[in-house]
Enzyme design. Structure first.
Site, short mmCIF file in Angstrom:
data_model
loop_
_atom_site.label_atom_id
_atom_site.label_comp_id
_atom_site.label_asym_id
_atom_site.label_seq_id
_atom_site.Cartn_x
_atom_site.Cartn_y
_atom_site.Cartn_z
N ARG A 1 12.56 54.35 24.23
CA ARG A 1 13.00 55.16 25.46
C ARG A 1 12.04 55.38 26.66
O ARG A 1 10.68 55.39 26.13
CB ARG A 1 13.72 56.44 24.97
CG ARG A 1 12.64 57.48 24.57
CD ARG A 1 13.13 58.88 24.21
NE ARG A 1 12.20 59.91 23.97
CZ ARG A 1 11.83 60.35 22.73
NH1 ARG A 1 12.14 59.75 21.66
NH2 ARG A 1 10.76 61.38 22.80
N GLY B 1 10.45 47.17 25.23
CA GLY B 1 9.62 48.17 25.87
C GLY B 1 10.59 49.18 26.51
O GLY B 1 11.70 49.18 26.79
N HIS B 2 9.98 50.60 27.03
CA HIS B 2 10.55 51.33 27.46
C HIS B 2 11.21 51.08 28.77
O HIS B 2 10.41 50.48 29.67
CB HIS B 2 9.77 52.72 27.85
CG HIS B 2 8.54 52.53 28.28
ND1 HIS B 2 7.36 51.71 27.71
CD2 HIS B 2 7.99 53.20 29.18
CE1 HIS B 2 6.38 51.75 28.25
NE2 HIS B 2 6.66 52.68 29.17
N GLY B 3 12.27 51.59 29.29
CA GLY B 3 12.89 51.12 30.71
C GLY B 3 13.36 50.00 30.87
O GLY B 3 13.65 49.50 32.08
N GLY C 1 9.99 48.05 31.47
CA GLY C 1 10.60 47.78 32.59
C GLY C 1 11.16 46.43 33.23
O GLY C 1 11.41 46.08 34.17
#
EC number: 2.3.1.191
Lengths: 350, 350, 350
Positions: C225, C246-248, C266
């Site tokens: 998250r 990965g996050h995002g 991202g």
């Protein structure tokens, strides 16, 4: 929280912003992304690339780098603003004021299995179905989430947090303020086998894994113990998900290892080393202080302190960038050489 | 243990050392690394590189390769010594005499959930919160650590050890003397989907995973079952951490797969194959007996028996080493070609 | 099942075969591989490569592509046959009629720990030692296998299946008809740290992971998250084992990510993107709809919709294939250039 209280709190923590502006009584209830900002929030504009969002933002306060143009744009919208030497760090501090992850439930759950000789610090929390075996010592404020398994003779330092379903093997020593994420496995047997005519013979792994204070280990990462001695991770080193650290590695302080990095046996890293995603390091290689390896690098030999390396086998990043540029024109280069050969042949034939 | 007893025990086990010397009544209490050796221990000098430690060692007995210089150096310090054709194997045997990993607690823990029709061999140990579902057969001496989950219809051979939090899926067949490390998942559904205009349609995976005797599977590794038939791992093959073995692979005997290796579906490996860390093998590729792939190799086609391959796509290691040497000078090579072109142009212009 | 019933069932499901032949009363009891076919089964000949098995098969019915030669070969053996526009899809449908994976035991196991405020849909199954924390909502027909841990405030859609030992972290939202395989970790903290003179400072991760309907996540994969906002996986996207997201990240619909793929923070993927095994994608990169990356590719920049890329750093697959061909002859190319230089030198000296 009022904007003025936020400024005071940051100052009291020693993270005084370099500057701020706007109405002190703005009501702040959380944070939001600049691309999808919400009312009554603090948001973050990292740089000019995101400046176009300012005209439409619903946020009340914007964290900005020290930049007169951005400041003017924010003020033109009647928004509050706040800046610091490291706006990213400032934003992290503000986020920490508004949000903390769920703590474990306090106390020891009725279904946890804790061996009678386990030494428990003050305020230890142990979740449902966790298993803590004999000879383990848990420091003050240790939090063990559900379904964690701790093998015998492990030591866990104060305030260390073990997320659900991670496993800590025998004799591991975890420092204070560590975080072990879900599914990570610390201290299992290193991959040690001796080849013989009758197949592989196991080299027992009698050593242990030691994590110094402030180490984080990502989800489903694995850190193996060696045949003798220690695998050691230095203080405040951060390890992402699905990383493998082989038996007998020694990693310095403040390193960062991104996801899916793999270190073979006996690798040594200095302090402040950064390995990007999917980097691999071969047996016994040494990487000096402050070195950086870009993603997918394959490191066989030693890397000097401060070096930036890339590629497989890894070479200096600057050289690699030039080699890559030529690689992508190799078909042309090949044609050019063939043509030169033909030209010289023609000369000879004349 | 007296040094003389150690010699006798090794001889009785059929691992007779080739030679030894020193006082037979030396008292030995364990092993230590030559770089940090401790009193009353056996240590190991792998070769001349480590010879300088001999002068300072606190150990009592040194395992050495058959080497007159090293032997003289050890004797000059008044230390005992011992050697064999494979000193590394000798050291592994001595380590096994002094150290064994923690066995599981005997018996079936009160919190383990074992289906009524599970067939239990003699001396089976099942840890806290383990779950063994219907139709499972566990051989003699099987040890299942805490929080392991075994799905229905699984067979586990004699003396096989399942570490904490691993999962064995339906119909898997584990041979005798296997070790499944923490967090490994054996026999889950292969990644089988058929592309259609409406998206991916699942191909059910009705097959099973079979591990022959003596297989080890590292922490958090995954071995998938196929749509039909078997995914099979041959006897005594050793698999390190975070390895992925796709559905329908067939792996021979005595192979070694290092950490983070990935095999796509339907890959076949002969016997004695060694894949170093982070190697990837594409769908349906075949790797012959005794082949070796160096770390990070990407194998698409077939690899002949005995070949040593490297690179991506993998080629013969010898060729790869030469190609790498040129790659690292590609910017120079590019300049040289440009200069040759200019020279010839000038010639033409004259 | 009679062959005629099979045809009727497929037709009733709207998966009408394009054609079939053979005795309608053939007795079918399952499926088998063409290479090891069994009596009373349906088997599959994917193409001419496998045609030689037809003469010896013990199966009763063969799924074939629409191909007169194969049809004639099957009929010559007196076997039944069946074909469709996508024979692979047809085979998947037939397999689904004969085989379904073990469902979880119905009901809530006595040893499961379910917080009092958990909202349970109709027919929810929760296995032994599973832990479901406060504020969780489970839809109709949700199945949670043994030793799963669900952190607070999670939502799980109808009929979603969570395999043993997976962990779902706080605030995650899982759509309907998802499958989370054993050991996967959804919604743990992203790897967010800010570098400072005193080491890494944690950026709290207050966001959440959202999986749309029909997403599958493979064994021991991890989806993190973000600090703010969401990590989102689009409907019907399939993710294999040991993948890191990965996050995002934002991933579109109907993508397929093979084993050991890693996406940094991202990253955005369009719809119908296919990433083969061990592909890595760097921070913030964007991959357009329908793009394909071959195994081990390393993607740094953006990839256009429909592109096929390979290599590290990834380039157009066609260019890469040509560059690889020259790479494998780099030692020759290097020699050729050196020889050209010598020839020109000799010319000058004359």
């Amino acid at each position: 929280m009022k904007f003025s209280s936020l400024i005071e709190t940051l100052s009291a923590q020693g993270h005084a912003p370099l500057g701020w502006g706007g109405a002190p009584d703005l009501d702040l209830q959380g944070l939001s992304q600049i691309s999808e900002s919400l009312p009554h929030t603090v948001t973050y504009v990292e740089g000019p690339k995101y400046a176009h969002y300012i005209a439409e933002t619903q946020a009340s306060v914007v964290v900005i780098p020290s930049d007169a143009t951005l400041q003017a744009a924010v003020e033109a919208q009647g928004l509050g603003w706040i800046t610091a030497q490291s706006p990213r760090l400032l934003f992290a501090h503000i986020l920490g004021l508004f949000y903390q992850p769920f703590p474990g439930d306090p106390g020891i759950h009725a279904t946890a299995i804790v061996a009678p000789d386990v030494v428990l610090g003050e305020g230890v929390a142990i979740g449902a179905h966790a298993v803590v075996q004999g000879g383990v010592t848990l420091g003050d404020g240790v939090c063990i989430q559900a379904n964690v398994v701790i093998y015998p003779q492990v030591t866990v330092g104060d305030r260390t947090l073990l997320h659900a379903n991670c496993v800590i093997h025998e004799r591991s020593q975890l420092g204070s303020d560590c975080v072990i994420h879900s599914g990570a496995v610390i201290g299992a047997e290193g991959f040690g086998f001796v080849p013989t005519g009758q197949g592989w013979v196991k080299m027992q792994q009698s050593g242990r894994v030691v994590l110094d204070a402030g180490v984080e280990v990502g989800c489903n990462s694995t850190i193996d113990r060696p045949a003798l001695g220690e695998t050691r991770i230095g203080a405040n080193t951060k390890i992402d998900n699905l990383v493998h650290i082989g038996h007998g590695c020694t990693i310095g302080r403040n390193c960062a290892l991104a996801a899916q990095v793999g270190l073979a046996g006996g690798v040594t890293l200095g302090d402040h080393v950064i390995l990007a995603g999917q980097v691999g390091v071969a047996n016994q290689a040494h990487i000096g202080d402050g070195a950086i390896a870009s993603s997918k690098s394959g490191i066989h030999g030693n890397v000097e302190a401060g070096a930036v390396v890339s590629g497989y086998p890894a070479i200096a990043n600057r050289l690699w960038l030039k080699a890559v540029a030529v690689y992508n024109r190799l078909p042309e280069l090949h044609k050019a050489v063939k043509q030169l050969e033909r030209q010289l042949e023609r000369q000879r034939d004349q």
